[in-house]
Write a protein that holds these residues in place. Structure first.
Motif, PDB file in Angstrom:
ATOM      1  N   ALA A 236       0.833  -1.204   0.000  1.00  0.00           N
ATOM      2  CA  ALA A 236       0.000   0.000   0.000  1.00  0.00           C
ATOM      3  C   ALA A 236       0.868   1.255   0.000  1.00  0.00           C
ATOM      4  O   ALA A 236       0.564   2.239  -0.699  1.00  0.00           O
ATOM      5  N   GLN A 237       1.963   1.223   0.753  1.00  0.00           N
ATOM      6  CA  GLN A 237       2.878   2.360   0.781  1.00  0.00           C
ATOM      7  C   GLN A 237       3.518   2.566  -0.591  1.00  0.00           C
ATOM      8  O   GLN A 237       3.668   3.703  -1.054  1.00  0.00           O
ATOM      9  N   GLU A 240       1.051   4.215  -2.915  1.00  0.00           N
ATOM     10  CA  GLU A 240       0.906   5.648  -2.651  1.00  0.00           C
ATOM     11  C   GLU A 240       2.027   6.450  -3.311  1.00  0.00           C
ATOM     12  O   GLU A 240       1.836   7.617  -3.668  1.00  0.00           O
ATOM     13  N   SER A 241       3.195   5.835  -3.494  1.00  0.00           N
ATOM     14  CA  SER A 241       4.339   6.549  -4.067  1.00  0.00           C
ATOM     15  C   SER A 241       4.284   6.668  -5.584  1.00  0.00           C
ATOM     16  O   SER A 241       5.063   7.419  -6.171  1.00  0.00           O
ATOM     17  N   VAL A 265      -5.515   1.018  -3.046  1.00  0.00           N
ATOM     18  CA  VAL A 265      -4.986   2.380  -3.001  1.00  0.00           C
ATOM     19  C   VAL A 265      -5.176   3.071  -4.344  1.00  0.00           C
ATOM     20  O   VAL A 265      -5.641   4.224  -4.416  1.00  0.00           O
ATOM     21  N   TRP A 266      -4.822   2.399  -5.422  1.00  0.00           N
ATOM     22  CA  TRP A 266      -4.908   3.014  -6.752  1.00  0.00           C
ATOM     23  C   TRP A 266      -6.346   3.329  -7.146  1.00  0.00           C
ATOM     24  O   TRP A 266      -6.619   4.385  -7.717  1.00  0.00           O
ATOM     25  N   ARG A 269      -7.500   6.330  -5.447  1.00  0.00           N
ATOM     26  CA  ARG A 269      -6.892   7.540  -6.002  1.00  0.00           C
ATOM     27  C   ARG A 269      -7.384   7.845  -7.417  1.00  0.00           C
ATOM     28  O   ARG A 269      -6.878   8.763  -8.047  1.00  0.00           O
TER      29      ARG A 269
END
Length: 346
Positions: A236-237, A240-241, A265-266, A269
């Motif tokens: 997940a981190q 995010e990057s 996450v994607w 976003r």
């Protein structure tokens, strides 16, 4: 073409996965082979071998040992190791030879334990499956052997299941554990070692970061009521990057829990779609329509060229197979694919 490898090397077998789980626990790990499997594990499949000492042995089987079934020699060697090193346990890890000739590793472990007084158990790998099957078997066997306390008065801490160098970057996981002191990764640290497995029933909950940890998590839930969640915070981190994913179609290649955690996450976003792909163990709990189970290099070449994606997040070893892909490539290292230690955050 089936079986043709132009870029990828053979993936690590199940005995390598079993040793990866056992490596840092302070036991004597005896690989029941002639020496070749042990050489591959220590030379290629275990990145900690060069920096972290562990008692890993080859049984050193000779032709006549296998033919005549000289099991007593193996028992004697294991007892000698136990008396010399005083390990926390002795583990016999199966390979193709004992699997083919039908060696009863469990019975040998009972003899070793009786003669040495050291807890002994077998991980029933056979060299015909991939590393994740061996990891799964080792995690489950360790909990069955050492986690026996059914009368926990209080629960504390979060267990991390499935964390091995095959699926988790060493530095990224160390950083996560340092930032979250309540979390304990089973089999990862020499500090907790075997005690973490013995105390598994007292965990508040478990975080399963790779598919090979799910069998043990279900066993702990069934026997001790320890709930679990399939989620990889390091993945997940990483997700995010990755910049500018809004409206993009993404092909993500890794182990399935990492893929699903990144996908969440994607999509949050604004990504248009995220297709997961893996060469390894697949869980029906995380499967989504359109996800891919890769078997041959051709499967990935086809997905990269014809899948209609804008972004591919995958180990850089796979990049030569995506020559017809015109979109954005994001390096997402996976030791199980490349056998190379790379840090995605560098």
């Amino acid at each position: 073409m089936k079986g043709l490898r132009k870029v990828l090397t053979p993936f690590a077998p199940d005995q390598s996965g079993a040793v990866s789980v056992l490596y840092a626990l302070g036991g004597a790990v005896i690989i029941v082979d002639a020496g070749g499997c042990t050489g591959n594990i220590c030379g290629f499949d275990e990145p900690r071998f060069e920096t972290q000492a562990a008692a890993v042995f080859s049984a050193g089987l000779r032709d006549m040992d296998a033919i005549l079934g000289r099991d007593q020699l193996l028992v004697d060697k294991a007892v000698e190791i136990a008396e010399s090193l005083h390990p926390k346990f002795a583990a016999l890890v199966g390979t193709p030879v004992p699997a083919v000739i039908g060696t009863d590793l469990k019975s040998l472990c009972r003899l070793i334990e009786k003669k040495s007084g050291v807890p002994a158990f077998a991980v029933a790998t056979n060299g015909f499956k991939l590393y994740d099957a061996g990891c799964e078997q080792a995690f489950w066997t360790l909990f069955k052997k050492f986690c026996t306390d059914r009368f926990q008065t209080s629960r504390k801490g979060i267990g991390v299941l499935g964390a091995t160098p095959f699926d988790c970057d060493l530095d990224a996981l160390d950083a996560f554990l340092e930032a979250h002191p309540a979390c304990t990764a089973y089999g990862w640290s020499q500090d907790e070692g075997l005690d973490a497995f013995a105390d598994g029933a007292s965990a508040e909950r478990n975080l399963v970061v790779a598919p090979d940890g799910l069998k043990a998590a279900k066993w702990l839930d069934r026997h001790f009521g320890v709930p679990y969640k399939l989620y990889d915070p390091m993945a997940a981190q990483f997700a995010e990057s990755v910049p500018d994913v809004s409206g993009k179609r993404i092909l993500a290649v890794h182990q399935q829990v990492a893929v699903d955690s990144a996908r969440q996450v994607w999509l949050a976003r604004g990504a248009a779609s995220v297709t997961g792909a893996t060469w390894f163990m697949s869980l029906k709990e995380l499967a989504q329509p359109g996800d891919l189970k890769l078997k041959e290099e051709d499967d990935f070449e086809r997905a990269a060229a014809e899948g209609g994606c804008d972004i591919i997040a995958a180990d850089p070893t796979l990049k030569p197979l995506a020559k017809r892909f015109a979109g954005q490539w994001i390096d997402w290292p996976h030791f199980a694919i490349s056998g190379k230690r790379l840090n995605p955050h560098e």
